[in-house]
Design an enzyme around this catalytic site. Sequence first.
Site, PDB file in Angstrom:
ATOM      1  N   ASP A  10      -0.152   3.082   1.725  1.00  0.00           N
ATOM      2  CA  ASP A  10      -1.087   2.050   2.165  1.00  0.00           C
ATOM      3  C   ASP A  10      -2.356   2.727   2.658  1.00  0.00           C
ATOM      4  O   ASP A  10      -2.329   3.870   3.108  1.00  0.00           O
ATOM      5  CB  ASP A  10      -0.487   1.186   3.279  1.00  0.00           C
ATOM      6  CG  ASP A  10      -1.220  -0.145   3.444  1.00  0.00           C
ATOM      7  OD1 ASP A  10      -1.926  -0.569   2.499  1.00  0.00           O
ATOM      8  OD2 ASP A  10      -1.096  -0.771   4.511  1.00  0.00           O
ATOM      9  N   GLY A  11      -3.458   2.012   2.530  1.00  0.00           N
ATOM     10  CA  GLY A  11      -4.745   2.488   3.022  1.00  0.00           C
ATOM     11  C   GLY A  11      -5.358   1.446   3.922  1.00  0.00           C
ATOM     12  O   GLY A  11      -5.027   0.260   3.836  1.00  0.00           O
ATOM     13  N   GLU A  48      -6.605   3.486  -0.219  1.00  0.00           N
ATOM     14  CA  GLU A  48      -5.451   3.072  -1.032  1.00  0.00           C
ATOM     15  C   GLU A  48      -5.215   4.089  -2.154  1.00  0.00           C
ATOM     16  O   GLU A  48      -4.084   4.497  -2.399  1.00  0.00           O
ATOM     17  CB  GLU A  48      -5.695   1.679  -1.639  1.00  0.00           C
ATOM     18  CG  GLU A  48      -5.763   0.555  -0.634  1.00  0.00           C
ATOM     19  CD  GLU A  48      -4.416   0.065  -0.133  1.00  0.00           C
ATOM     20  OE1 GLU A  48      -3.366   0.672  -0.449  1.00  0.00           O
ATOM     21  OE2 GLU A  48      -4.409  -0.942   0.595  1.00  0.00           O
ATOM     22  N   ASP A  71       0.567  -1.960  -2.123  1.00  0.00           N
ATOM     23  CA  ASP A  71       0.078  -3.342  -2.064  1.00  0.00           C
ATOM     24  C   ASP A  71      -1.342  -3.447  -2.623  1.00  0.00           C
ATOM     25  O   ASP A  71      -1.976  -4.486  -2.511  1.00  0.00           O
ATOM     26  CB  ASP A  71       0.147  -3.883  -0.636  1.00  0.00           C
ATOM     27  CG  ASP A  71      -0.734  -3.137   0.352  1.00  0.00           C
ATOM     28  OD1 ASP A  71      -1.537  -2.269  -0.058  1.00  0.00           O
ATOM     29  OD2 ASP A  71      -0.624  -3.414   1.567  1.00  0.00           O
ATOM     30  N   HIS A 121       1.588  -6.936   4.153  1.00  0.00           N
ATOM     31  CA  HIS A 121       1.745  -7.708   5.391  1.00  0.00           C
ATOM     32  C   HIS A 121       2.726  -8.854   5.186  1.00  0.00           C
ATOM     33  O   HIS A 121       2.500  -9.982   5.609  1.00  0.00           O
ATOM     34  CB  HIS A 121       0.388  -8.217   5.888  1.00  0.00           C
ATOM     35  CG  HIS A 121      -0.631  -7.137   5.975  1.00  0.00           C
ATOM     36  ND1 HIS A 121      -0.591  -6.161   6.946  1.00  0.00           N
ATOM     37  CD2 HIS A 121      -1.691  -6.833   5.182  1.00  0.00           C
ATOM     38  CE1 HIS A 121      -1.602  -5.317   6.754  1.00  0.00           C
ATOM     39  NE2 HIS A 121      -2.274  -5.701   5.696  1.00  0.00           N
ATOM     40  N   ASP A 131       1.303   0.888   6.721  1.00  0.00           N
ATOM     41  CA  ASP A 131       0.141   0.238   7.315  1.00  0.00           C
ATOM     42  C   ASP A 131      -0.086   0.751   8.733  1.00  0.00           C
ATOM     43  O   ASP A 131      -1.214   1.069   9.112  1.00  0.00           O
ATOM     44  CB  ASP A 131       0.312  -1.289   7.311  1.00  0.00           C
ATOM     45  CG  ASP A 131      -0.887  -1.994   7.916  1.00  0.00           C
ATOM     46  OD1 ASP A 131      -1.997  -1.887   7.341  1.00  0.00           O
ATOM     47  OD2 ASP A 131      -0.731  -2.642   8.972  1.00  0.00           O
TER      48      ASP A 131
END
Length: 157
Positions: A10-11, A48, A71, A121, A131
């Site tokens: 995740d970024g 990301e 994501d 999320h 995250d």
Amino acid sequence: MSAFIQIFTDGSARGNPGPGGYGIILRYKQSVKEISQGYRLTTNNRMELLAVVCALESLKTNTIPVKIYSDSKYVIDAIEKGWVYGWQKKGFAKKKNKDLWLRYLSVAKSFKIEFIWVKGHNGHPENERCDVLAVEAALGTSLLVDQYFEEVQQHES
């Protein structure tokens, strides 16, 4: 079923652009490793993509298949739909993040990779942890300089 390496990424950017970071979880059998890093000025899409690049670069073998969970539709669609290869043929003309896409293309060619999109999320445990890692890195005090991005920003100002 053969064994594979799981990579969760995740970024995050606090502002776009703004301070940013990435979070990675690497899992192979019973081994789990977390990696994160923050940058003083960057974008969400760069983080990301950099998460995927750094995860692949951190692997010690390319003989085990890899499943990457992200994501980021930006990253997954660009790769899975082949857009990045078209961008490459055109020299990434008018495309952002050329430096990171070139790094991705260089490292990815030696791996057997499957991408899996996960809704962000949405309670996915590893995505939620990535995250947290990304946000903590972005808010940290040991922020690196995203040299390429800051140079591009300076030339566009």
